[in-house]
Write a protein that holds these residues in place. Structure first.
Motif, short mmCIF file in Angstrom:
data_model
loop_
_atom_site.label_atom_id
_atom_site.label_comp_id
_atom_site.label_asym_id
_atom_site.label_seq_id
_atom_site.Cartn_x
_atom_site.Cartn_y
_atom_site.Cartn_z
N PHE A 54 0.87 -1.18 0.00
CA PHE A 54 0.00 0.00 0.00
C PHE A 54 0.91 1.23 0.00
N ASN A 55 1.27 1.65 -1.21
CA ASN A 55 2.26 2.72 -1.36
C ASN A 55 1.76 3.77 -2.34
N GLU A 56 2.49 4.85 -2.46
CA GLU A 56 2.05 5.97 -3.31
C GLU A 56 1.72 5.50 -4.72
N ASP A 57 2.56 4.61 -5.28
CA ASP A 57 2.32 4.13 -6.64
C ASP A 57 0.98 3.38 -6.74
N HIS A 58 0.69 2.57 -5.73
CA HIS A 58 -0.60 1.84 -5.74
C HIS A 58 -1.77 2.81 -5.81
N ILE A 59 -1.73 3.84 -4.95
CA ILE A 59 -2.87 4.75 -4.84
C ILE A 59 -2.98 5.66 -6.05
N ALA A 60 -1.84 6.13 -6.56
CA ALA A 60 -1.87 6.96 -7.77
C ALA A 60 -2.46 6.17 -8.94
N ALA A 61 -1.99 4.95 -9.11
CA ALA A 61 -2.46 4.11 -10.22
C ALA A 61 -3.94 3.73 -10.04
N THR A 62 -4.32 3.38 -8.82
CA THR A 62 -5.71 2.98 -8.58
C THR A 62 -6.66 4.16 -8.80
N THR A 63 -6.26 5.34 -8.36
CA THR A 63 -7.11 6.53 -8.57
C THR A 63 -7.24 6.84 -10.05
N GLN A 64 -6.13 6.76 -10.79
CA GLN A 64 -6.20 6.97 -12.24
C GLN A 64 -7.12 5.94 -12.89
N ALA A 65 -7.04 4.69 -12.42
CA ALA A 65 -7.92 3.64 -12.96
C ALA A 65 -9.39 3.95 -12.66
N ILE A 66 -9.65 4.49 -11.47
CA ILE A 66 -11.04 4.85 -11.11
C ILE A 66 -11.52 6.00 -12.02
N VAL A 67 -10.65 6.96 -12.29
CA VAL A 67 -11.01 8.06 -13.20
C VAL A 67 -11.41 7.49 -14.56
N GLU A 68 -10.60 6.57 -15.07
CA GLU A 68 -10.88 5.98 -16.39
C GLU A 68 -12.15 5.13 -16.34
N TYR A 69 -12.35 4.43 -15.22
CA TYR A 69 -13.55 3.60 -15.08
C TYR A 69 -14.80 4.47 -15.08
N ARG A 70 -14.80 5.53 -14.28
CA ARG A 70 -16.01 6.37 -14.18
C ARG A 70 -16.29 7.05 -15.52
N THR A 71 -15.23 7.39 -16.27
CA THR A 71 -15.43 7.97 -17.61
C THR A 71 -16.10 6.96 -18.53
N SER A 72 -15.63 5.71 -18.46
CA SER A 72 -16.20 4.65 -19.32
C SER A 72 -17.66 4.37 -18.98
N GLN A 73 -18.04 4.66 -17.74
CA GLN A 73 -19.42 4.42 -17.29
C GLN A 73 -20.30 5.66 -17.43
N GLY A 74 -19.74 6.74 -17.95
CA GLY A 74 -20.51 7.96 -18.13
C GLY A 74 -20.81 8.69 -16.83
N ILE A 75 -19.96 8.48 -15.81
CA ILE A 75 -20.14 9.15 -14.52
C ILE A 75 -19.43 10.50 -14.58
N THR A 76 -20.19 11.57 -14.59
CA THR A 76 -19.59 12.90 -14.79
C THR A 76 -19.82 13.84 -13.60
N GLY A 77 -20.49 13.37 -12.56
CA GLY A 77 -20.77 14.21 -11.39
C GLY A 77 -19.59 14.28 -10.45
N PRO A 78 -19.81 14.87 -9.28
CA PRO A 78 -18.71 15.00 -8.31
C PRO A 78 -18.29 13.66 -7.72
N LEU A 79 -17.05 13.62 -7.25
CA LEU A 79 -16.57 12.45 -6.52
C LEU A 79 -16.33 12.88 -5.07
N PHE A 80 -17.03 12.23 -4.15
CA PHE A 80 -16.85 12.51 -2.73
C PHE A 80 -15.64 11.72 -2.22
N LEU A 81 -14.74 12.40 -1.51
CA LEU A 81 -13.50 11.77 -1.04
C LEU A 81 -13.40 11.91 0.48
N GLY A 82 -13.26 10.78 1.17
CA GLY A 82 -13.14 10.79 2.63
C GLY A 82 -12.08 9.82 3.09
N ALA A 83 -11.68 9.95 4.36
CA ALA A 83 -10.64 9.08 4.90
C ALA A 83 -10.85 8.87 6.39
#
Length: 539
Positions: A54-83
């Motif tokens: 669980f390192n910076e590369d994992h999270i950067a790549a996973t977030t980029q993958a989520i961006v690409e996934y939501r684009t492919s699904q036509g999700i264009t609204g806000p993304l809520f981010l919490g921790a």
């Protein structure tokens, strides 16, 4: 052999927070090593930076993958981010924010820079998507849930507000590993400037009166002790006390990424599991000071219920009581709203459902299965044996589509206020009607090949006709509620059952078993279960 389970953590048990965060940035994963790949389990990708999982590369790549996934699904609204409050959550949240901003995703973070419980994130997604907007929102919550302090976790919730299904997580994980393998060349990152904010806590707390009878709790003067166990619910409980004028004390408001105030879990590790008597030992010391005492894990999706007369309730026992109470006190729900349970939850729930005249909807392990039913109101309550559940508002509409430990903890106070009895007393009444089952989960050794075979087992592979002296009435490899594969096996008789599922992280399989006869009978069921499964998965 002596055990330190249930005793206070010592200095030697604590993580080195500085080393953990340094490893997050310094160690670079090699995705040809299975342990260093992005892998989504039932609740996201989890691991420790010290193990290059669980390192910076994992999270950067996973977030980029989520961006690409939501684009492919036509999700264009806000993304809520919490921790949550884990040490790795803050740096991972920063990494995710850098990628999201660079990709021009509209991100909403907490208005007060507060921790965000999983149910508050689910609530936010649904609130936006049910408000008539032209676009759809989704979210990311950075949490490994109840896992030890050295772990980080990263979970994606699509527009339905609940955990992403395996189709989505498989795509995201595969793409993330491709991006890491390619040296992150395709990952966009930028320094975040002004980012939009959202009052997760305010909206969640203000809405609670539409799902919990807080007026009854206040009127009855129920004395509540709430222990966030150092997790994300810490400021939510204080806000609930103030907003609804409840006699509610935050038992331990401390937040410390080492969790030095915890007592050790069954395996002598620090783990924020509110259903574990060992992890909750320090909380249990206060049980006589309140009418009800509750605990939550780090992202507040799980609950623990402690009563003066019964101590820490078994999660299955509380689920049965909650179901029995809710379906008799929620007139706004559909008359045919089903009761959702996982395949490995107690059969006393089946008996409660039958007595209520309600349909039982039994699904595989994983809260994601309850999402469609909670969204359309066809399932009034969905609960897991691991102390996670959610249910509908008074009017029968969706509240959250992820587990809500704050909600289930508050429900215990409503039950006391309305019935005048503790959940422990009500469970005793249920056992007087339906019998007193004995339930336990144990592990059995299995190779990777055997685990794979168990995960794809067909009921016909089981040749046994009896279990602990009783005829076998069902051999299930698909859940009765939705016919989804259970990734294992469940064998049922009129007096007992067992289920076997392969572990995702260890060379073992898990045997869940329950008997309505007693302890000795349960041992017999467990012994025969192991023989039945071992025979079916023999190399």
């Amino acid at each position: 052999m002596t055990t330190r389970a249930g005793t206070p953590a010592q200095e030697s048990d604590l993580i080195d927070v500085e080393a953990l965060i340094k490893a997050y940035y310094d160690l670079k994963p090699d995705v040809s090593e299975p342990e260093q790949r992005v892998v989504f389990g039932t609740s996201g990708h989890r691991g420790s930076s010290l193990k290059t999982a669980f390192n910076e590369d994992h999270i950067a790549a996973t977030t980029q993958a989520i961006v690409e996934y939501r684009t492919s699904q036509g999700i264009t609204g806000p993304l809520f981010l919490g921790a949550d409050t884990h040490a790795l959550s803050a740096p991972a949240r920063t990494t995710a924010l850098e990628v999201l901003v660079a990709n021009e995703v509209r991100v909403l973070v907490d208005e007060f820079d507060d921790f965000v419980p999983t149910p508050a994130l689910s609530h936010a997604i649904l609130r936006y998507n049910n408000a008539g907007n032209d676009d759809q929102a989704d979210g990311i919550v950075v949490t490994p849930s109840h896992n030890p302090p050295a772990d980080g976790g990263f979970k994606y919730n699509p527009p339905h507000g609940g955990p992403a299904d395996s189709d989505a997580t498989s795509w995201i994980a595969n793409r993330a590993n491709e991006l890491i393998e390619g040296g992150l060349i395709e990952v966009k990152m930028a320094e975040p400037s002004a980012v939009e904010t959202y009052d997760f806590r305010g909206h969640y707390v203000d809405d609670l009166e539409n799902i919990i009878d807080v007026a009854a709790i206040k009127k009855a003067g129920v004395r509540i002790g709430a222990d966030p166990l150092g997790g994300a619910s810490v400021h939510y409980w204080q806000a609930i006390a103030e907003r609804y004028e409840l006699d509610l004390t935050v038992v331990n408001p401390d937040v410390d990424p080492t969790w030095r105030f915890m007592t050790l879990d069954w395996d002598e590790k620090i783990r924020m599991d509110p259903s574990s008597p060992s992890a909750m030992a320090s909380v249990l010391a206060h049980k006589d000071e309140y009418d009800v005492l509750t605990g939550n894990d780090a992202d507040a999706d799980r609950h623990g219920i402690v009563t003066p007369d019964g101590g820490l309730m078994n999660p299955n026992h509380y689920l049965a009581v909650a179901i029995d109470y809710l379906y008799q006190h929620r007139d706004g729900w559909k008359s045919d709203a089903a009761i959702g349970k996982t395949l490995v939850s107690s059969s006393i729930i089946d008996k409660v459902a039958e007595s209520l005249g309600r349909r039982l909807w039994e699904v595989p392990v994983g809260f994601k299965w309850f999402v469609p039913g909670l969204v359309d109101g066809s399932v009034g309550f969905g609960g897991e044996e691991s102390a996670g559940a959610s249910f509908l508002r008074f009017d029968g509409t969706v509240w959250t589509t992820d587990k809500d430990g704050i909600l289930l903890a508050l429900l215990a106070s409503e039950i006391i206020a309305v019935t005048g009895k503790t959940p422990s007393q009500l469970y005793t009444e249920l056992t007087e009607k339906f019998g007193d089952p004995v339930y336990q989960r144990v592990d059995a050794a299995a190779s990777k090949a055997q685990k794979a075979k168990l995960g794809k087992l067909d009921g016909d592979a089981i040749t046994a006709t009896e279990l602990a002296g009783d005829p076998i009435t069902a051999k299930l490899t698909h859940a009765p509620g939705n016919d989804a594969a259970v990734g294992g096996l469940k064998v049922v008789t009129d007096k007992a059952w067992f289920a076997a599922r392969p572990s995702g992280t260890e060379d073992v399989y898990k045997i869940y078993a329950e008997s309505f006869v007693g302890e000795d009978h349960l041992r017999q069921v467990q012994e025969e279960a192991k023989k039945i499964v071992d025979a079916a998965i023999a190399d």
